[in-house]
Design an enzyme around this catalytic site. Structure first.
Site, PDB file in Angstrom:
ATOM      1  N   LYS A  26       0.809  -1.162   0.011  1.00 40.24           N
ATOM      2  CA  LYS A  26      -0.092  -0.194   0.058  1.00 40.24           C
ATOM      3  C   LYS A  26       0.989   1.297  -0.134  1.00 40.24           C
ATOM      4  O   LYS A  26       1.997   1.405   0.993  1.00 40.24           O
ATOM      5  CB  LYS A  26      -0.872  -0.029   1.178  1.00 40.24           C
ATOM      6  N   SER A 101      -9.768   1.521   2.883  1.00 35.66           N
ATOM      7  CA  SER A 101      -8.993   2.300   1.752  1.00 35.66           C
ATOM      8  C   SER A 101      -7.548   1.501   1.342  1.00 35.66           C
ATOM      9  O   SER A 101      -6.923   2.171   0.144  1.00 35.66           O
ATOM     10  CB  SER A 101      -8.003   3.342   2.622  1.00 35.66           C
ATOM     11  N   SER A 125     -10.076  -0.794   6.912  1.00 36.00           N
ATOM     12  CA  SER A 125      -9.451  -0.629   5.745  1.00 36.00           C
ATOM     13  C   SER A 125      -8.553  -1.785   5.167  1.00 36.00           C
ATOM     14  O   SER A 125      -8.306  -1.692   3.877  1.00 36.00           O
ATOM     15  CB  SER A 125      -8.298   0.825   5.734  1.00 36.00           C
TER      16      SER A 125
END
Length: 272
Positions: A26, A101, A125
Site C-alpha cells: 500500500k 482504503s 481499511s
C-alpha cells in the site's frame, strides 16, 4: 568473488519462507526507492529514503516487493474512489467499488497481480476491501505489528496487516511482519501464531454479535445465516454476544480519527 557472494546469498534466500513470493505494498508504507504518495498529489514527488520495519522483515525472508498499490488518499476513505491517481477497479465485480482504503492491495491480490500484499487498517481499511474483492484480509491487534514507516491515518487505531488469497498465506505473512520493534514503542512480543493441529476443526466457539445481525439487506442477511449454518455443521458452538455500546462506538471512533488525522497531516508541509 562478488558472483560467488551473490550466489551464496541467493541460496540462503531460497530457504526463506517468502522466497518466490511477489508482494504489493500500500502506498502509505515506506519502501526505499519507491514513490510513497499516499495516493495524494501532495506527496507525488516523495521517494522514500528507507524501508519500514515490516518491509525489512519481508525482504529478510526472501519476499520480492513488486510495487506500490493504489488507495484512498491518505487512507481516508472506504471505497477506493478518492485517489489522486483515479479510482481502483474491482476485478471480482465489474462496475462495483473495491472497498478501501487498501483498495489497490486487495484488487491486486484478487486479480493475481501479486501473491500477497500489505495494507493498513484504521477502522476496516484491510477487512473492507478484502470482503469486496473476495480475498482474505486480517487486521492484527494493536501493537502486534510495527507502525514504523507507516504514514498512518490515526495513530491510535492503525495497524499494518496482510491481504492474501487464503488464510494460510495470511498466517505466514503476519508471523513474518509481527514482533517487537525498538522504533515503535507500542509494539509487543507475541508467540508465533499457529494452527492447533491436534484439535483440528473441533471444539471451537463462534461468537455472533446480536447488534450486527440486524441487517436490513435480505441478501446479506441470507449469506450470514448460511455462514452460521456452516459452523453448526462443523459441530461448533454458536454463542450470542451483546455489545452494549455500539451506539457510542462510531461517534467515538470518528472523533479520535478526525483529530489524529488532522494532526498527522501537519507534518507533510515541511514546516510543522
Amino acid at each position: 568473488l562478488k558472483e560467488g557472494e551473490d550466489l551464496e546469498k541467493n541460496e540462503k534466500l531460497k530457504k526463506k519462507p517468502l522466497y518466490g513470493k511477489i508482494i504489493g505494498v500500500k502506498s502509505n508504507i515506506n519502501v526505499k526507492g519507491y514513490t510513497i504518495s499516499c495516493a495524494s498529489k501532495t506527496l507525488e514527488n516523495y521517494i522514500s529514503p528507507y524501508d519500514a520495519t515490516v518491509i525489512k522483515r519481508i525482504k529478510s525472508q526472501g519476499g520480492l516487493i513488486i510495487g506500490m498499490t493504489n488507495m484512498d488518499e491518505f487512507a481516508c476513505g472506504s471505497s477506493g474512489e478518492t485517489s489522486y491517481y483515479g479510482a481502483t477497479k474491482n476485478p471480482r465485480a465489474e462496475g462495483k467499488i473495491p472497498g478501501g482504503s487498501s483498495s489497490g492491495s486487495a484488487a491486486a491480490v484478487s486479480d493475481n497481480l501479486c501473491d500477497m500484499a500489505l495494507g493498513s487498517d484504521t477502522g476496516g481499511s484491510i477487512r473492507n476491501p478484502a470482503s469486496h474483492c473476495g480475498v482474505v484480509g486480517f487486521k492484527p491487534s494493536y501493537g502486534v505489528v510495527s507502525r514504523q514507516g507507516l504514514c498512518d491515518l490515526a495513530m491510535s487505531f492503525d495497524q499494518i496487516g496482510p491481504l492474501t488469497k487464503n488464510a494460510k498465506d495470511a498466517l505466514l505473512l503476519t508471523n513474518i511482519i509481527k514482533g517487537k520493534d525498538i522504533s515503535d514503542g507500542t509494539t509487543v512480543d507475541t508467540p508465533k501464531f499457529e494452527i492447533k493441529k491436534e484439535e483440528g476443526m473441533k471444539n471451537y466457539k463462534i461468537g455472533i454479535v446480536k447488534e450486527f445481525m440486524e441487517v436490513s439487506d435480505e441478501k446479506i442477511r441470507d449469506r450470514i445465516e448460511k455462514g452460521i449454518e456452516v459452523f453448526r455443521d462443523l459441530g461448533w458452538e454458536i454463542v450470542e454476544l451483546n455489545y452494549k455500546y455500539t451506539d457510542l462506538a462510531l461517534p467515538t471512533y470518528y472523533l479520535i480519527n478526525y483529530v489524529e488525522f488532522f494532526s498527522a497531516t501537519r507534518r507533510y508541509d515541511g514546516r510543522r
